[in-house]
Each structure stands twice: as structure tokens, then as C-alpha cells.
Design an enzyme around this catalytic site. Structure first.
Site, PDB file in Angstrom:
ATOM      1  N   LYS A  63       0.886  -1.226  -0.107  1.00  0.00           N
ATOM      2  CA  LYS A  63      -0.043   0.022   0.124  1.00  0.00           C
ATOM      3  C   LYS A  63       0.807   1.178  -0.034  1.00  0.00           C
ATOM      4  O   LYS A  63       0.394   2.216  -0.585  1.00  0.00           O
ATOM      5  CB  LYS A  63      -0.984  -0.011   1.339  1.00  0.00           C
ATOM      6  CG  LYS A  63      -0.371   0.108   2.632  1.00  0.00           C
ATOM      7  CD  LYS A  63      -1.338  -0.066   3.568  1.00  0.00           C
ATOM      8  CE  LYS A  63      -0.415   0.265   4.896  1.00  0.00           C
ATOM      9  NZ  LYS A  63      -1.256  -0.352   6.213  1.00  0.00           N
ATOM     10  N   ARG A  76      -7.069  -0.217  17.234  1.00  0.00           N
ATOM     11  CA  ARG A  76      -7.360  -0.148  15.799  1.00  0.00           C
ATOM     12  C   ARG A  76      -8.349  -1.337  15.442  1.00  0.00           C
ATOM     13  O   ARG A  76      -9.442  -1.351  16.226  1.00  0.00           O
ATOM     14  CB  ARG A  76      -6.438  -0.011  14.760  1.00  0.00           C
ATOM     15  CG  ARG A  76      -6.933   0.854  13.652  1.00  0.00           C
ATOM     16  CD  ARG A  76      -5.710   1.120  12.524  1.00  0.00           C
ATOM     17  NE  ARG A  76      -5.471  -0.106  11.393  1.00  0.00           N
ATOM     18  CZ  ARG A  76      -4.639  -0.215  10.853  1.00  0.00           C
ATOM     19  NH1 ARG A  76      -3.759   0.840  10.566  1.00  0.00           N
ATOM     20  NH2 ARG A  76      -4.286  -1.417  10.055  1.00  0.00           N
TER      21      ARG A  76
HETATM   22  C1  PLP Z   1      -0.561  -1.195   6.718  1.00  0.00           C
HETATM   23  C2  PLP Z   1      -0.490  -2.297   7.568  1.00  0.00           C
HETATM   24  C3  PLP Z   1       0.704  -3.232   7.807  1.00  0.00           C
HETATM   25  C4  PLP Z   1       1.999  -2.895   7.082  1.00  0.00           C
HETATM   26  O1  PLP Z   1       2.645  -2.243   8.146  1.00  0.00           O
HETATM   27  P1  PLP Z   1       4.202  -1.637   8.232  1.00  0.00           P
HETATM   28  O2  PLP Z   1       4.190  -0.789   9.282  1.00  0.00           O
HETATM   29  O3  PLP Z   1       4.055  -0.690   6.820  1.00  0.00           O
HETATM   30  O4  PLP Z   1       4.821  -2.770   8.372  1.00  0.00           O
HETATM   31  C5  PLP Z   1       0.394  -4.593   8.136  1.00  0.00           C
HETATM   32  N1  PLP Z   1      -0.960  -4.952   8.407  1.00  0.00           N
HETATM   33  C6  PLP Z   1      -2.016  -4.232   8.380  1.00  0.00           C
HETATM   34  C7  PLP Z   1      -3.224  -4.388   8.860  1.00  0.00           C
HETATM   35  C8  PLP Z   1      -1.614  -2.686   7.954  1.00  0.00           C
HETATM   36  O5  PLP Z   1      -2.871  -2.151   7.713  1.00  0.00           O
END
Ligand code: PLP
Length: 353
Positions: free
Chosen positions: A35, A128
Site C-alpha cells: 500500500k 484499531r
Molecule cells: C499497513 C499495514 C501493515 C504494514 O505495516 P508496516 O508498518 O508498513 O509494516 C500490516 N498490517 C496491516 C493490517 C496494515 O494495515
């Protein structure tokens, strides 16, 4: 064409390999999170070449961009009720915490004659996504009644909203919940997903609970930085992405504006420090493309003075270099800048090997 974001695919592949090998030693698979770079296809391919077991993204439209890459796709953000049909179509697995959504996935999966895999998220304190530990049993029971969906496993997300650091206690709790589900319902959970880039440090200090068999790294791979403590990781590349923008004005000017000071273009009342005359450059990029706080000039003697929507002003007074009109200024970027720059249609993307 400038401004331009250069993406080094070799380095991206090597960073993926670095994390893949570290995880392999602990029996952990990785779904690499795309993403932060909008799942740009060439970059996602480099990640697959580096050994990503799966690709994960928050948005279905990004998963569509990478649908032809031959690894399973994961929808990271909880599905919207209005998109469950697309989720079943384009994602092999989705992260979930709402039974109504899972029921809708079941209906859509049955229509398409598919089995959709559900990773049930548990909230272990970061506040979250995720169901609360006290609701696990009744939720699992309901999921197991549904056809078309398979309870693939459970997961936790930490250090995203609440800043909670993964440790033996919260990840230990996750593995305990997994064991309880397996014993109570006589099923095997395929995946116990223990977090994102903030969980990587537990692999180095040997504190990762052994039942954790998956991680979801994003930032650590793209920026070479773990996110529990913000440390750069030795042996990883921190310069995969380089922003380049072009000088369109270069003049000696005052450091303080002349006249009565009102508001700037964003409604703030600016404050200035008198540094005398300055060698000021304007480069052709602005807040519409990126937040200037996320940029670090490669030339350490350049200082970012400010920005409006389409102009970034630099102080070149202390640089020994001979910049001129048309010079290209290079920047390293942070996570927020990467998000914005890959999203902006005004930024040219160039891939280098
Ligand atoms: C964005 C996201 C990640 C990745 O997080 P990083 O800190 O970039 O490694 C992993 N799991 C979920 C559910 C996310 O939303």
C-alpha cells in the site's frame, strides 16, 4: 520529466530477500504490504522476486493492479460491506472483525462458487481493528457455521494507532487465543499473523513466540527501517526511493518578507528568522505532491525553507555546489512522502535496476 520518483527495483528485491530470510529462520511466512507504493506493478513484482509469499494491500483497486502476479493476494483493510463481491473476486484472504461483513463474504463466495479465507483480527490493545478477546469464542462459532468462507487464522495489528509495541505478552496472548480456538473447536488454524514491521525486532532478540507463523511487513522492506523503535536495519537499503525535482528560480533574496505579514496560502501565520541575504531556490514541486516535512535533501547543506501548493523553497546558501536553473535536487523520503508521491499523478515514476 520532473518531478520524478526513482524506484530502485534491485534494492527493493534485496530488502525483501533480507526480511524473507530472517523470517524463514523462524518458520514465518511474509505477506508483503504494497500500500505504501500504491502497488505499482513493477515494484510489486520485485517484491515477489525477492520471495514474498503473498502480497497485501488495503485497497481492492491496488489488488486489481497486481492480479496477474502469481502469489496469493490479501485485503489488509477490513472489507466495506459494499465491496464484498470484489473482495471475493480479487483477494484470496481478507482481514475481518465484523460478523455481518463475513456473512456477506459468505454469500458472495457462494455465488462465485469460491471459498474465501478469513483472517480474524484480534484487538490486543492498539485500538484499531479487531474483535476483543472476550468475543473470540462466539465469533468463531458463528464463522464456522457459514459456507463459502474458511477461518484461515487469526492476526493482530499493533503500533499503528495506539503505538503499542509487540512483545512476548501481547503476541503470547495471540498464540494462547489460537491454541484455545484449536482445542475448543477441534480445527487447525493455518495462519497466526503477528503484526507488521514493528514485530521484526522480536526475530533478532529471539522473543518471537514460536506459534506465530506469519508477518505483514511493509515499511521495513521499502525504507529499511523497523517501526517499533524507528531503527534503521543494518544490511538493508534505505534509499530505494529518490525524489528528484528541478530548480525553476535561483536568486539572492532576503530571509524575511517585506511588508505587513498576514496569512500564507494555507491560512497559517508564518514566522521568519532573520538570516540576512540567502541564496534561495524554488523547485517545481509542492504540497499538492508531498508534505515537505517528509523530504531530506541528499545534499546535507540544503535547507527546506517552506512550500506552497506547487513551489518548494530551498536555502542553498551553505552548499558548496554550483546549482543553476534546471539543476535537479535529490531527496530521500519518509513513509508519508512515499504514500503521497506514489499516489500523485503529477509525479513521474522511473524504475532503475
Ligand atoms: C499497513 C499495514 C501493515 C504494514 O505495516 P508496516 O508498518 O508498513 O509494516 C500490516 N498490517 C496491516 C493490517 C496494515 O494495515
Amino acid at each position: 520529466m520532473y518531478p520524478k520518483l526513482k524506484i530502485n527495483l534491485c534494492k527493493l528485491e534485496e530488502n525483501t530477500k533480507f526480511i524473507k530470510e530472517k523470517c524463514d529462520k523462524n518458520g514465518i511466512s511474509i505477506m508483503v504490504v504494497t500500500k505504501s507504493f500504491c502497488a505499482l506493478n513493477s515494484a510489486a513484482k520485485a517484491v515477489v522476486d525477492g520471495g514474498a509469499d503473498m502480497l497485501a494491500d488495503s485497497r481492492i483497486s491496488n489488488l486489481v493492479k497486481i492480479k496477474d502476479l502469481k502469489v496469493p493476494k490479501v485485503l489488509l483493510r477490513l472489507p466495506m460491506l459494499s465491496e464484498t463481491k470484489e473482495v471475493v473476486k480479487f483477494a484470496d484472504i481478507s482481514l475481518n472483525s465484523e460478523i455481518d461483513t463475513i456473512k456477506s463474504l459468505s454469500v458472495e463466495a457462494n455465488k462465485l462458487n469460491k471459498i474465501h479465507n478469513v483472517l480474524l483480527m484480534i484487538d490486543l490493545g492498539d485500538l484499531r481493528e479487531g474483535i476483543l478477546p472476550c468475543d473470540v469464542d462466539k465469533t468463531v462459532e458463528e464463522i464456522l457455521k457459514l459456507s463459502g468462507v474458511n477461518l484461515y487464522g487469526i492476526g493482530v495489528n499493533l503500533t499503528c494507532y495506539g503505538g503499542v509495541i509487540p512483545d512476548e505478552i501481547n503476541l503470547g496472548k495471540l498464540t494462547e487465543i489460537a491454541t484455545n480456538i484449536e482445542n475448543k473447536f477441534k480445527i487447525k488454524l493455518e495462519m497466526i499473523s503477528g503484526g507488521n514491521s514493528s514485530s521484526i525486532y522480536l526475530l533478532d532478540n529471539g522473543k518471537m513466540p514460536s506459534k506465530i507463523n506469519n508477518l505483514r511487513p511493509g515499511e521495513v522492506i521499502v525504507l529499511g527501517r523497523e517501526t517499533a523503535f524507528g531503527e534503521l536495519i543494518e544490511g538493508m537499503h534505505t534509499d530505494i526511493f529518490t525524489l528528484e525535482a528541478e530548480v525553476i528560480e535561483l536568486k539572492e533574496k532576503d530571509s524575511i518578507p517585506t511588508g505587513n505579514i498576514g496569512m500564507d496560502a494555507f491560512g497559517n501565520n508564518p514566522v521568519f528568522l532573520d538570516k540576512g541575504k540567502m541564496k534561495r531556490a524554488i523547485i517545481a514541486i509542492g504540497r499538492q505532491d508531498v508534505n515537505p516535512d517528509g523530504l531530506t535533501p541528499y545534499d546535507k547543506d540544503i535547507e527546506i525553507v517552506g512550500a506552497s501548493s506547487d513551489h518548494l523553497i530551498l536555502d542553498l546558501t551553505n552548499t558548496g555546489k554550483d546549482y543553476s536553473i534546471g539543476s535537479v535536487i535529490k531527496f530521500n523520503i519518509d513513509y508519508g512522502a512515499l504514500l503521497m508521491l506514489t499516489t500523485s499523478e503529477y509525479i513521474e515514476k522511473e524504475y532503475i535496476k
